[in-house]
Design a protein around this motif. Structure first.
Motif, PDB file in Angstrom:
ATOM      1  N   ALA A 200     -14.528   3.750  -9.468  1.00 38.49           N
ATOM      2  CA  ALA A 200     -13.289   3.656  -8.703  1.00 38.49           C
ATOM      3  C   ALA A 200     -12.702   5.023  -8.379  1.00 38.49           C
ATOM      4  O   ALA A 200     -11.906   5.153  -7.440  1.00 38.49           O
ATOM      5  N   ALA A 201     -13.095   6.069  -9.154  1.00 38.41           N
ATOM      6  CA  ALA A 201     -12.607   7.418  -8.872  1.00 38.41           C
ATOM      7  C   ALA A 201     -13.373   8.093  -7.735  1.00 38.41           C
ATOM      8  O   ALA A 201     -12.995   9.177  -7.276  1.00 38.41           O
ATOM      9  N   LYS A 202     -14.459   7.451  -7.270  1.00 38.76           N
ATOM     10  CA  LYS A 202     -15.268   8.024  -6.184  1.00 38.76           C
ATOM     11  C   LYS A 202     -15.460   6.992  -5.069  1.00 38.76           C
ATOM     12  O   LYS A 202     -16.577   6.585  -4.745  1.00 38.76           O
ATOM     13  N   PRO A 203     -14.365   6.555  -4.468  1.00 33.85           N
ATOM     14  CA  PRO A 203     -14.467   5.506  -3.454  1.00 33.85           C
ATOM     15  C   PRO A 203     -15.298   5.923  -2.238  1.00 33.85           C
ATOM     16  O   PRO A 203     -15.868   5.065  -1.560  1.00 33.85           O
ATOM     17  N   HIS A 204     -15.370   7.246  -1.970  1.00 31.29           N
ATOM     18  CA  HIS A 204     -16.113   7.719  -0.806  1.00 31.29           C
ATOM     19  C   HIS A 204     -17.618   7.500  -0.950  1.00 31.29           C
ATOM     20  O   HIS A 204     -18.354   7.553   0.029  1.00 31.29           O
ATOM     21  N   GLU A 205     -18.061   7.249  -2.166  1.00 33.07           N
ATOM     22  CA  GLU A 205     -19.486   6.997  -2.397  1.00 33.07           C
ATOM     23  C   GLU A 205     -19.815   5.501  -2.387  1.00 33.07           C
ATOM     24  O   GLU A 205     -20.958   5.116  -2.639  1.00 33.07           O
ATOM     25  N   THR A 206     -18.841   4.672  -2.108  1.00 35.90           N
ATOM     26  CA  THR A 206     -19.028   3.220  -2.156  1.00 35.90           C
ATOM     27  C   THR A 206     -18.787   2.578  -0.790  1.00 35.90           C
ATOM     28  O   THR A 206     -18.268   3.217   0.133  1.00 35.90           O
ATOM     29  N   ILE A 207     -19.162   1.324  -0.696  1.00 36.56           N
ATOM     30  CA  ILE A 207     -18.714   0.441   0.392  1.00 36.56           C
ATOM     31  C   ILE A 207     -17.894  -0.643  -0.308  1.00 36.56           C
ATOM     32  O   ILE A 207     -18.444  -1.505  -0.995  1.00 36.56           O
ATOM     33  N   ASP A 208     -16.599  -0.543  -0.180  1.00 34.68           N
ATOM     34  CA  ASP A 208     -15.672  -1.269  -1.043  1.00 34.68           C
ATOM     35  C   ASP A 208     -15.492  -2.721  -0.581  1.00 34.68           C
ATOM     36  O   ASP A 208     -14.857  -2.996   0.451  1.00 34.68           O
ATOM     37  N   THR A 209     -16.018  -3.645  -1.365  1.00 32.80           N
ATOM     38  CA  THR A 209     -15.880  -5.060  -1.006  1.00 32.80           C
ATOM     39  C   THR A 209     -14.451  -5.575  -1.195  1.00 32.80           C
ATOM     40  O   THR A 209     -14.048  -6.547  -0.540  1.00 32.80           O
ATOM     41  N   THR A 210     -13.658  -4.945  -2.067  1.00 35.95           N
ATOM     42  CA  THR A 210     -12.271  -5.395  -2.244  1.00 35.95           C
ATOM     43  C   THR A 210     -11.445  -5.105  -0.998  1.00 35.95           C
ATOM     44  O   THR A 210     -10.568  -5.889  -0.630  1.00 35.95           O
ATOM     45  N   VAL A 211     -11.725  -3.984  -0.342  1.00 34.97           N
ATOM     46  CA  VAL A 211     -11.043  -3.677   0.917  1.00 34.97           C
ATOM     47  C   VAL A 211     -11.497  -4.650   1.996  1.00 34.97           C
ATOM     48  O   VAL A 211     -10.688  -5.160   2.781  1.00 34.97           O
ATOM     49  N   MET A 212     -12.793  -4.910   2.018  1.00 33.45           N
ATOM     50  CA  MET A 212     -13.319  -5.872   2.997  1.00 33.45           C
ATOM     51  C   MET A 212     -12.670  -7.238   2.846  1.00 33.45           C
ATOM     52  O   MET A 212     -12.221  -7.841   3.819  1.00 33.45           O
ATOM     53  N   LEU A 213     -12.617  -7.738   1.610  1.00 32.12           N
ATOM     54  CA  LEU A 213     -12.078  -9.089   1.426  1.00 32.12           C
ATOM     55  C   LEU A 213     -10.582  -9.124   1.711  1.00 32.12           C
ATOM     56  O   LEU A 213     -10.062 -10.125   2.208  1.00 32.12           O
ATOM     57  N   SER A 214      -9.871  -8.016   1.415  1.00 30.43           N
ATOM     58  CA  SER A 214      -8.438  -7.960   1.714  1.00 30.43           C
ATOM     59  C   SER A 214      -8.198  -8.046   3.218  1.00 30.43           C
ATOM     60  O   SER A 214      -7.312  -8.790   3.685  1.00 30.43           O
ATOM     61  N   GLN A 215      -8.974  -7.286   3.970  1.00 28.51           N
ATOM     62  CA  GLN A 215      -8.863  -7.336   5.429  1.00 28.51           C
ATOM     63  C   GLN A 215      -9.264  -8.723   5.953  1.00 28.51           C
ATOM     64  O   GLN A 215      -8.658  -9.244   6.889  1.00 28.51           O
ATOM     65  N   LEU A 216     -10.277  -9.274   5.333  1.00 30.51           N
ATOM     66  CA  LEU A 216     -10.795 -10.563   5.784  1.00 30.51           C
ATOM     67  C   LEU A 216      -9.764 -11.675   5.614  1.00 30.51           C
ATOM     68  O   LEU A 216      -9.560 -12.501   6.515  1.00 30.51           O
ATOM     69  N   ILE A 217      -9.093 -11.711   4.472  1.00 25.49           N
ATOM     70  CA  ILE A 217      -8.099 -12.755   4.216  1.00 25.49           C
ATOM     71  C   ILE A 217      -6.996 -12.728   5.266  1.00 25.49           C
ATOM     72  O   ILE A 217      -6.575 -13.773   5.783  1.00 25.49           O
ATOM     73  N   VAL A 218      -6.542 -11.537   5.605  1.00 33.19           N
ATOM     74  CA  VAL A 218      -5.499 -11.403   6.630  1.00 33.19           C
ATOM     75  C   VAL A 218      -6.040 -11.783   8.003  1.00 33.19           C
ATOM     76  O   VAL A 218      -5.408 -12.527   8.769  1.00 33.19           O
ATOM     77  N   ALA A 219      -7.250 -11.323   8.311  1.00 34.14           N
ATOM     78  CA  ALA A 219      -7.826 -11.580   9.632  1.00 34.14           C
ATOM     79  C   ALA A 219      -8.089 -13.058   9.875  1.00 34.14           C
ATOM     80  O   ALA A 219      -7.946 -13.551  11.014  1.00 34.14           O
ATOM     81  N   LEU A 220      -8.464 -13.778   8.835  1.00 34.90           N
ATOM     82  CA  LEU A 220      -8.738 -15.213   9.010  1.00 34.90           C
ATOM     83  C   LEU A 220      -7.504 -15.984   9.465  1.00 34.90           C
ATOM     84  O   LEU A 220      -7.618 -17.017  10.135  1.00 34.90           O
ATOM     85  N   GLN A 221      -6.322 -15.479   9.102  1.00 38.24           N
ATOM     86  CA  GLN A 221      -5.098 -16.161   9.529  1.00 38.24           C
ATOM     87  C   GLN A 221      -4.855 -16.054  11.028  1.00 38.24           C
ATOM     88  O   GLN A 221      -4.113 -16.863  11.608  1.00 38.24           O
ATOM     89  N   THR A 222      -5.481 -15.066  11.658  1.00 38.52           N
ATOM     90  CA  THR A 222      -5.293 -14.920  13.106  1.00 38.52           C
ATOM     91  C   THR A 222      -6.060 -15.974  13.897  1.00 38.52           C
ATOM     92  O   THR A 222      -5.806 -16.156  15.086  1.00 38.52           O
ATOM     93  N   ILE A 223      -7.001 -16.653  13.257  1.00 36.24           N
ATOM     94  CA  ILE A 223      -7.732 -17.705  13.978  1.00 36.24           C
ATOM     95  C   ILE A 223      -6.767 -18.793  14.423  1.00 36.24           C
ATOM     96  O   ILE A 223      -6.783 -19.226  15.582  1.00 36.24           O
ATOM     97  N   VAL A 224      -5.887 -19.223  13.507  1.00 32.68           N
ATOM     98  CA  VAL A 224      -4.907 -20.243  13.862  1.00 32.68           C
ATOM     99  C   VAL A 224      -3.800 -19.661  14.724  1.00 32.68           C
ATOM    100  O   VAL A 224      -3.380 -20.268  15.715  1.00 32.68           O
ATOM    101  N   SER A 225      -3.334 -18.456  14.387  1.00 31.61           N
ATOM    102  CA  SER A 225      -2.176 -17.890  15.093  1.00 31.61           C
ATOM    103  C   SER A 225      -2.511 -17.329  16.477  1.00 31.61           C
ATOM    104  O   SER A 225      -1.626 -17.244  17.331  1.00 31.61           O
ATOM    105  N   ARG A 226      -3.789 -16.950  16.698  1.00 31.23           N
ATOM    106  CA  ARG A 226      -4.128 -16.295  17.960  1.00 31.23           C
ATOM    107  C   ARG A 226      -5.300 -16.907  18.722  1.00 31.23           C
ATOM    108  O   ARG A 226      -5.505 -16.593  19.893  1.00 31.23           O
TER     109      ARG A 226
END
Length: 387
Positions: A200-226
């Motif tokens: 976790a101290a070297k995020p630049h060396e990772t592909i962070d799935t927690t960021v992906m899932l956080s973005q995904l949860i918000v984005a899925l709500q746009t299916i109904v709203s948009r």
């Protein structure tokens, strides 16, 4: 309330059946005791035919009227299964099985159709054939679909099919129905995100799935709203999130996102499945990860046929004096599989001021038993009047 006198006389007896079933809840297709009890009762009543094993543990009874001049056949369906949850009612007839409870009132539905079957077997005051259907696995097992795949409709020549569900919060004994979509299609999705884990101290060396899932949860709500027409009803709900690591200092390699989709039309169902997949792929690609989307279609939309809805409402008025307009709701019901094969209707009956469905303190209201029995019997006698 003008319920049938014979069914009023049977109230205590039918209540006894209901409470016995309540004490012995069974899950999904494992309704062995309940199915055996139902078959035994139908034979006692003098049904012309009793068939078991339809849809694995389903039971069907055939009751012929005094005459059959037009070849009419009507099906009446009840669900038999319970839920995998612990009862907390404190009733003297509470569940005797740990982690199993009749928290949706299927014990009451089964008892009411049994009561109607006994009445119809005694009176036979109709012209045609009544088919009583007792299905397993309504709660997530698609037992109605299993019975249909076993040839239920063709084997018994069913032309129309009807069902009922109790609803807490609606005044005791009050009927309501609507033509067209009533209950929603209920689908589920399972999204697997794959990144590159690391410290976790070297995020630049990772592909962070927690960021992906956080973005995904918000984005899925746009299916109904948009993407969905705002006039139409739809729900996309994320209900579970889990990553491959539970440590505070590890960026997880993978993540799992689960949820449900509810819709009232096939076009909307198609749109949401398409957009959900597209959104997931887009977000995964944006962050350099990969995604696998599993989308499973569950029960279809419960659609009441216009003509049969009118018949059901007329029977409700005859029995209860009135029948209200039921609201469209986002819950699902596998009776929809039967309605895809034959025209019919699904009606609701008020359970009064009780705990809600699927609640550990819920209990079916025995006061509505003769009302529900009378409606099922009235459907047969009204749709197939004696010659």
């Amino acid at each position: 309330m003008p319920i049938k006198n014979r069914l009023a006389e049977m109230h205590e007896e039918i209540t006894g059946w209901r409470r016995d079933i309540h004490q012995h809840p069974e899950i999904l297709y494992d309704t062995l005791r309940t199915s055996a009890l139902v078959a035994e009762k139908l034979r006692e009543f003098g049904c012309d035919e009793v068939v078991t094993g339809i849809g694995r543990t389903g039971v069907v009874g055939v009751i012929k009227g005094k005459t059959d001049t037009q070849g009419r056949v009507i099906g009446l369906r009840a669900d038999m299964d319970a839920l995998p949850m612990q009862e907390q009612t404190g009733l003297d007839y509470a569940s005797k099985t740990d982690d199993a409870m009749h928290a949706c009132g299927h014990d009451g539905h089964t008892a009411m159709v049994l009561g109607a079957a006994k009445y119809l077997s005694e009176t036979r005051n109709f012209d045609g054939t009544a088919i009583v259907i007792f299905q397993p696995a309504e709660e997530g097992g698609n037992g109605a679909e299993a019975m249909c795949k076993d040839g239920l409709m063709d084997q018994f020549g069913i032309q129309e099919v009807y069902a009922m569900h109790n609803v807490p919060g609606v005044p005791t004994g009050q009927f309501a129905i609507r033509s067209g979509p009533l209950l929603a299609a209920a689908d589920e999705f399972n999204i697997h995100l794959e990144g590159r884990g690391g410290h976790a101290a070297k995020p630049h060396e990772t592909i962070d799935t927690t960021v992906m899932l956080s973005q995904l949860i918000v984005a899925l709500q746009t299916i109904v709203s948009r993407n969905a027409d705002p006039i139409l009803q739809a729900v996309v709900s994320v209900t579970s999130v889990e990553t491959s690591s539970k440590a505070f200092n590890v960026i997880p390699q993978s993540a799992q996102v689960k949820g449900t989709v509810r819709t009232h039309s096939n076009d909307m169902r198609d749109l949401i499945e398409q957009r959900l997949t597209e959104v997931c792929k887009g977000i995964a690609e944006t962050f350099g990860g990969t995604v696998n989307v599993s989308y499973t279609r569950g029960v279809p939309v419960t659609i009441n046929a216009e003509e049969q809805t009118e018949y059901a409402a007329e029977a409700a008025v005859s029995v209860g004096g009135s029948c209200g307009e039921a609201p469209m709701v986002m819950g699902g019901e596998d009776f929809s599989f039967m309605l895809e094969e034959r025209p019919g209707a699904f009606i609701i009956l008020g359970n009064g001021d009780s705990a809600g469905l699927h609640h550990p303190e819920y209990n079916f209201n025995d006061e509505i038993i003769p009302i529900g029995c009378s409606w099922f019997a009235e459907m047969v006698e009204r749709r197939m009047p004696a010659a």
